[in-house]
Motif scaffolding. Sequence first.
Motif, mmCIF file in Angstrom:
data_model
loop_
_atom_site.group_PDB
_atom_site.id
_atom_site.type_symbol
_atom_site.label_atom_id
_atom_site.label_comp_id
_atom_site.label_asym_id
_atom_site.label_seq_id
_atom_site.Cartn_x
_atom_site.Cartn_y
_atom_site.Cartn_z
ATOM 1 N N UNK A 5 55.813 60.356 25.804
ATOM 2 C CA UNK A 5 55.064 60.045 27.008
ATOM 3 C C UNK A 5 55.017 58.544 27.206
ATOM 4 N N UNK A 6 55.481 58.064 28.351
ATOM 5 C CA UNK A 6 55.451 56.639 28.660
ATOM 6 C C UNK A 6 54.179 56.241 29.386
ATOM 7 N N UNK A 28 53.272 53.859 18.488
ATOM 8 C CA UNK A 28 53.446 55.261 18.869
ATOM 9 C C UNK A 28 52.719 56.176 17.893
ATOM 10 N N UNK A 29 51.953 57.108 18.447
ATOM 11 C CA UNK A 29 51.325 58.164 17.656
ATOM 12 C C UNK A 29 52.068 59.457 17.938
ATOM 13 N N UNK A 43 52.456 56.473 23.372
ATOM 14 C CA UNK A 43 52.308 55.052 23.067
ATOM 15 C C UNK A 43 50.831 54.683 23.174
ATOM 16 N N UNK A 44 50.294 54.093 22.115
ATOM 17 C CA UNK A 44 48.902 53.640 22.071
ATOM 18 C C UNK A 44 48.932 52.177 21.602
ATOM 19 N N UNK A 45 48.932 51.225 22.550
ATOM 20 C CA UNK A 45 49.086 49.816 22.174
ATOM 21 C C UNK A 45 48.058 49.323 21.164
ATOM 22 N N UNK A 49 50.741 47.736 14.625
ATOM 23 C CA UNK A 49 50.543 46.965 13.416
ATOM 24 C C UNK A 49 49.352 47.385 12.577
ATOM 25 N N UNK A 50 48.730 48.493 12.926
ATOM 26 C CA UNK A 50 47.558 48.976 12.195
ATOM 27 C C UNK A 50 47.928 50.236 11.418
#
Length: 95
Positions: A5-6, A28-29, A43-45, A49-50
């Motif tokens: 999903x975008x 991305x999750x 995509x979850x901005x 990096x977490x």
Amino acid sequence: MAAKSDDHSLPPGFGTRPWLVQGSRGDTLTFVDVSDLSLHETVVPEVRGKTCLGCMHGDWLLMLDESTADCFLLRITTNPRTKIQLPPLHQPPLF
């Protein structure tokens, strides 16, 4: 193959039945519907990096920024997403 999903939307039915949430070092999750094992990527901005340490109450993720030891809760079903800062870890986690 996962449906990507975008538009940053969550998979249909998310929160109404059990899901597994897989994170990566990117943004991305991957959501796995345990009823039919289908995959959905979103995509979850906020997670870039977490490290995702867990999912609670269906739509809250416990996140860790290993570089700063900062922890926060992220509610992924709200728009905008709700973020609650937690106290930093005093010692880094042992993975």
